[in-house]
Every structure is written in C-alpha cells, then in structure tokens.
Design a protein around this motif. Sequence first.
Motif, PDB file in Angstrom:
ATOM      1  N   ASP A 127     -41.053  24.055  72.196  1.00 25.74           N
ATOM      2  CA  ASP A 127     -41.933  23.150  72.926  1.00 25.74           C
ATOM      3  C   ASP A 127     -43.048  23.974  73.575  1.00 25.74           C
ATOM      4  OD1 ASP A 127     -43.187  21.272  74.503  1.00 25.74           O
ATOM      5  OD2 ASP A 127     -41.326  20.442  75.322  1.00 25.74           O
TER       6      ASP A 127
ATOM      7  N   ARG B  47     -48.980  18.410  64.693  1.00 27.08           N
ATOM      8  CA  ARG B  47     -47.545  18.622  64.884  1.00 27.08           C
ATOM      9  C   ARG B  47     -47.270  20.050  65.319  1.00 27.08           C
ATOM     10  NH1 ARG B  47     -45.264  15.676  59.466  1.00 27.08           N
ATOM     11  NH2 ARG B  47     -46.057  13.639  60.036  1.00 27.08           N
ATOM     12  N   VAL B  48     -46.167  20.206  66.062  1.00 28.20           N
ATOM     13  CA  VAL B  48     -45.691  21.533  66.434  1.00 28.20           C
ATOM     14  C   VAL B  48     -44.778  22.001  65.307  1.00 28.20           C
ATOM     15  CG1 VAL B  48     -44.335  22.840  68.109  1.00 28.20           C
ATOM     16  CG2 VAL B  48     -45.810  20.970  68.878  1.00 28.20           C
TER      17      VAL B  48
ATOM     18  N   THR C  54     -42.562  17.277  65.311  1.00 28.48           N
ATOM     19  CA  THR C  54     -43.172  16.147  66.000  1.00 28.48           C
ATOM     20  C   THR C  54     -44.439  16.624  66.713  1.00 28.48           C
ATOM     21  OG1 THR C  54     -41.989  16.476  68.084  1.00 28.48           O
ATOM     22  CG2 THR C  54     -40.874  15.153  66.390  1.00 28.48           C
ATOM     23  N   ARG C  55     -45.111  15.711  67.371  1.00 27.54           N
ATOM     24  CA  ARG C  55     -46.318  16.072  68.127  1.00 27.54           C
ATOM     25  C   ARG C  55     -45.989  17.022  69.281  1.00 27.54           C
ATOM     26  NH1 ARG C  55     -50.964  13.408  67.415  1.00 27.54           N
ATOM     27  NH2 ARG C  55     -50.946  11.537  66.140  1.00 27.54           N
ATOM     28  N   ASP C  56     -44.798  16.891  69.856  1.00 20.65           N
ATOM     29  CA  ASP C  56     -44.432  17.659  71.044  1.00 20.65           C
ATOM     30  C   ASP C  56     -43.554  18.865  70.767  1.00 20.65           C
ATOM     31  OD1 ASP C  56     -45.758  15.724  72.580  1.00 20.65           O
ATOM     32  OD2 ASP C  56     -43.963  14.489  72.682  1.00 20.65           O
ATOM     33  N   LYS C  57     -42.687  18.774  69.756  1.00 22.12           N
ATOM     34  CA  LYS C  57     -41.669  19.801  69.536  1.00 22.12           C
ATOM     35  C   LYS C  57     -41.431  20.053  68.058  1.00 22.12           C
ATOM     36  CE  LYS C  57     -38.754  18.487  73.444  1.00 22.12           C
ATOM     37  NZ  LYS C  57     -37.397  18.109  73.832  1.00 22.12           N
TER      38      LYS C  57
ATOM     39  N   ARG D 225     -45.534  23.303  75.321  1.00 20.77           N
ATOM     40  CA  ARG D 225     -45.932  22.906  76.673  1.00 20.77           C
ATOM     41  C   ARG D 225     -45.182  23.697  77.743  1.00 20.77           C
ATOM     42  NH1 ARG D 225     -44.580  16.908  76.768  1.00 20.77           N
ATOM     43  NH2 ARG D 225     -42.858  17.824  75.643  1.00 20.77           N
TER      44      ARG D 225
END
Length: 113
Positions: free
Chosen positions: A72, A17-18, A49-52, A74
């Motif tokens: 985020d 997670r992020v 979450t996994r992304d944010k 990414r």
Amino acid sequence: MAEIDPIALPVGTRTDRVTFDRRELDRILDLYGRMVAQGEWRDYAIDFTRDKAIFSIFRRATEVPIYRIEKDPRLARKQGAYTVVSQTGLILKRGHELARVIAVLEKPLRAVN
C-alpha cells in the motif's frame, strides 16, 4: 493539455493500479516456492487494485487465504508500504523493506536427529 488514457498505455506503465515490481515478485515467489516444496502452501492469487497490490496465499485452492502480503504505497512514509496479514485479519508484520516483512512467514530450521 490532453489527458493520458491509462488503458492505451503498455501494460507495465499503467498508472491506475498498484502493482508489485519484478524484484518484489521475485522475493515473494522465492518464499512461496520454498513453502510449496515443504508442503505448507498450495496455491496463490495476485490482485492489483487502485489502492493496493495483494499476494494471497492458500493452503488449498478452495479456502480463504491463510496469509496476504499487501503493498500500500499510501503508507510508505508512515508505517511502511508492506504488510503481512493473517487469515483472521491480524497484522503480523509491517514495514518499509519487503524482505524483512515477509521473513515473518519463514519457518525456523529444526534440528534433525
């Protein structure tokens, strides 16, 4: 080579997670505390979450968030990892430095007569 089970790792080292780090949370909660003291904000929620990582700000607990502070990773090299999003989904500010991004939520000082 054996795979690392992220659930078996201590909470601070999970990689699934992020999250916000301590300095980021201190900055966000400092702003949040000042806005609560002014009567502008009343509640918050944090989602990882996994992304944010998302810090949602509410005027009242039963409403949708009026602002979201998102991290985020990414986008870190492109537009910056941090974003402030309004209730309508409009991106108010995006950048590489959290302090500059959340400054958009600061209320300007007013002169008192």
